[in-house]
Design an enzyme around this catalytic site. Structure first.
Site, PDB file in Angstrom:
ATOM      1  N   ILE A  43      -8.253   1.373   2.459  1.00 35.81           N
ATOM      2  CA  ILE A  43      -8.457   2.782   2.777  1.00 35.81           C
ATOM      3  C   ILE A  43      -8.694   2.920   4.279  1.00 35.81           C
ATOM      4  O   ILE A  43      -9.326   2.071   4.905  1.00 35.81           O
ATOM      5  CB  ILE A  43      -9.689   3.335   2.022  1.00 35.81           C
ATOM      6  CG1 ILE A  43      -9.579   3.037   0.521  1.00 35.81           C
ATOM      7  CG2 ILE A  43      -9.851   4.826   2.275  1.00 35.81           C
ATOM      8  CD1 ILE A  43      -8.456   3.713  -0.167  1.00 35.81           C
ATOM      9  N   GLY A  44      -8.202   4.004   4.866  1.00 35.36           N
ATOM     10  CA  GLY A  44      -8.434   4.246   6.284  1.00 35.36           C
ATOM     11  C   GLY A  44      -7.768   3.241   7.188  1.00 35.36           C
ATOM     12  O   GLY A  44      -8.270   2.920   8.266  1.00 35.36           O
ATOM     13  N   SER A  88       1.116   6.806  -1.029  1.00 31.39           N
ATOM     14  CA  SER A  88       2.033   6.039  -1.858  1.00 31.39           C
ATOM     15  C   SER A  88       1.602   6.055  -3.315  1.00 31.39           C
ATOM     16  O   SER A  88       2.408   6.257  -4.226  1.00 31.39           O
ATOM     17  CB  SER A  88       2.114   4.595  -1.338  1.00 31.39           C
ATOM     18  OG  SER A  88       3.070   3.846  -2.055  1.00 31.39           O
ATOM     19  N   GLY A 118      -4.183   3.448   7.826  1.00 23.22           N
ATOM     20  CA  GLY A 118      -2.944   3.986   8.382  1.00 23.22           C
ATOM     21  C   GLY A 118      -1.703   3.457   7.707  1.00 23.22           C
ATOM     22  O   GLY A 118      -0.586   3.679   8.176  1.00 23.22           O
ATOM     23  N   LEU A 119      -1.863   2.745   6.591  1.00 24.57           N
ATOM     24  CA  LEU A 119      -0.729   2.156   5.876  1.00 24.57           C
ATOM     25  C   LEU A 119      -0.185   3.063   4.770  1.00 24.57           C
ATOM     26  O   LEU A 119       0.768   2.693   4.078  1.00 24.57           O
ATOM     27  CB  LEU A 119      -1.135   0.796   5.287  1.00 24.57           C
ATOM     28  CG  LEU A 119      -1.406  -0.303   6.314  1.00 24.57           C
ATOM     29  CD1 LEU A 119      -2.089  -1.497   5.651  1.00 24.57           C
ATOM     30  CD2 LEU A 119      -0.115  -0.748   7.003  1.00 24.57           C
ATOM     31  N   ASP A 125       2.287  13.037   3.964  1.00 24.23           N
ATOM     32  CA  ASP A 125       3.005  11.754   4.024  1.00 24.23           C
ATOM     33  C   ASP A 125       3.711  11.412   2.712  1.00 24.23           C
ATOM     34  O   ASP A 125       4.533  10.498   2.666  1.00 24.23           O
ATOM     35  CB  ASP A 125       2.049  10.613   4.359  1.00 24.23           C
ATOM     36  CG  ASP A 125       1.623  10.614   5.819  1.00 24.23           C
ATOM     37  OD1 ASP A 125       2.154  11.431   6.587  1.00 24.23           O
ATOM     38  OD2 ASP A 125       0.753   9.804   6.183  1.00 24.23           O
ATOM     39  N   GLY A 172      -1.496   4.085   1.899  1.00 24.53           N
ATOM     40  CA  GLY A 172      -1.728   3.670   0.520  1.00 24.53           C
ATOM     41  C   GLY A 172      -2.024   4.815  -0.425  1.00 24.53           C
ATOM     42  O   GLY A 172      -1.484   4.876  -1.530  1.00 24.53           O
ATOM     43  N   GLY A 173      -2.882   5.738  -0.007  1.00 26.18           N
ATOM     44  CA  GLY A 173      -3.217   6.868  -0.867  1.00 26.18           C
ATOM     45  C   GLY A 173      -2.020   7.756  -1.154  1.00 26.18           C
ATOM     46  O   GLY A 173      -1.813   8.191  -2.296  1.00 26.18           O
ATOM     47  N   LYS A 181       3.446   1.624   4.239  1.00 28.21           N
ATOM     48  CA  LYS A 181       4.415   1.993   5.282  1.00 28.21           C
ATOM     49  C   LYS A 181       3.767   1.731   6.637  1.00 28.21           C
ATOM     50  O   LYS A 181       2.541   1.633   6.762  1.00 28.21           O
ATOM     51  CB  LYS A 181       4.855   3.452   5.157  1.00 28.21           C
ATOM     52  CG  LYS A 181       3.754   4.494   5.304  1.00 28.21           C
ATOM     53  CD  LYS A 181       3.445   4.873   6.757  1.00 28.21           C
ATOM     54  CE  LYS A 181       2.303   5.889   6.842  1.00 28.21           C
ATOM     55  NZ  LYS A 181       1.665   5.918   8.169  1.00 28.21           N
TER      56      LYS A 181
END
Length: 267
Positions: free
Chosen positions: A107-108, A116, A110-111, A148, A113-114, A23
């Protein structure tokens, strides 16, 4: 869903494969710090489906969690997918599963991923064990895992408030544009970024007002507060300016960074 049947042993395997997507944040304003240590914020979350991880979950005799791709921490203390499994094991007494996560989203960055990955694990377990949990129940569970996470249940553009867990529908469609993601080799700690940020209550509600302006004006009105942090400012601004020099209509860092996205007209 993939079903494999071994006739001699009558052993049935149900496997589920998902593609947890990234995102971006269109604007991110930190409004105030809460007594519980979290922050109230305003942002617009927009799903990006061409940047994704690969998640495979299968019923198993013992719990296993394996990974490939980018290196991640698979420990029970750190990994959100592990946290999801533990929740469902305790709450619904599900049988053991094997999780394999192929990690593409840095990782780290801001997308998201974790978050999601965790949310798609929730969806997968709900489907795999036919728990019948509805959207509201899934969002409630995901909020226990991370602020999130609820966004990825519906996976649609949302105006996000409070700590990121209050989602409102927004009419925003960027399918007629190209969105490019730039991922510099910078890992930013979300906790450190929030510790350094200075909230501004005057920004409350501004993103949802300004998103209606023509996109070429967004760069004058819609901002990510984390871009001004001294430790990332020069690097992020350089990447963002390169995107503008290449013809981007709007470019910004996403989340607490370090990824930058740029929106271009389609050729």
């Amino acid at each position: 869903k993939i079903g494999v049947v071994k006739k001699k042993k009558m052993f049935f395997v149900r496997k589920m494969i998902f593609y947890p997507n990234a995102k971006i944040n269109i604007g991110l304003n930190i409004i105030s710090k809460r007594k519980d240590g979290y922050h109230n914020l305003n942002s617009i979350f927009y799903p990006i489906f061409n940047v994704y991880d690969i998640l495979e979950i299968i019923k198993s005799k013992k719990f296993e969690f394996t990974t490939s791709g980018l290196a991640i921490d698979c420990s029970a203390e750190k990994n959100l997918c592990y946290k999801v499994y533990t929740y469902f094991k305790e709450k619904y007494d599900i049988q053991n599963i094997k999780i394999h996560l192929h990690k593409n989203i840095p990782i780290g960055s801001g997308l998201g991923g974790g978050s999601s990955d965790a949310t798609f694990t929730i969806k997968a377990i709900n489907n795999l064990f036919k728990l019948g949990l509805n959207i509201n129940e899934l969002e409630s569970i995901s909020a226990k895992i991370g602020s999130d996470c609820p966004f990825f249940i519906s996976n649609k553009p949302k105006y996000v408030t409070v700590t990121g867990d209050i989602l409102s529908d927004i009419d925003l469609n960027l399918s007629n544009y190209n969105i490019q993601i730039y991922t510099p080799k910078i890992k930013i700690s979300t906790r450190d970024a929030f510790d350094k940020i200075l909230p501004n209550q005057n920004n409350e509600g501004k993103i949802i007002e300004n998103i209606t302006k023509p996109m070429h004006l967004w760069k004058n009105y819609i901002h990510n507060d984390f871009e001004r942090l001294h430790n990332v400012k020069s690097k992020i601004i350089k990447i963002r300016q390169t995107a503008y020099d290449s013809g981007a209509i709007y470019a910004s860092m996403t989340g607490t960074g370090s990824a930058v996205y740029a929106i271009f007209e389609k050729n």
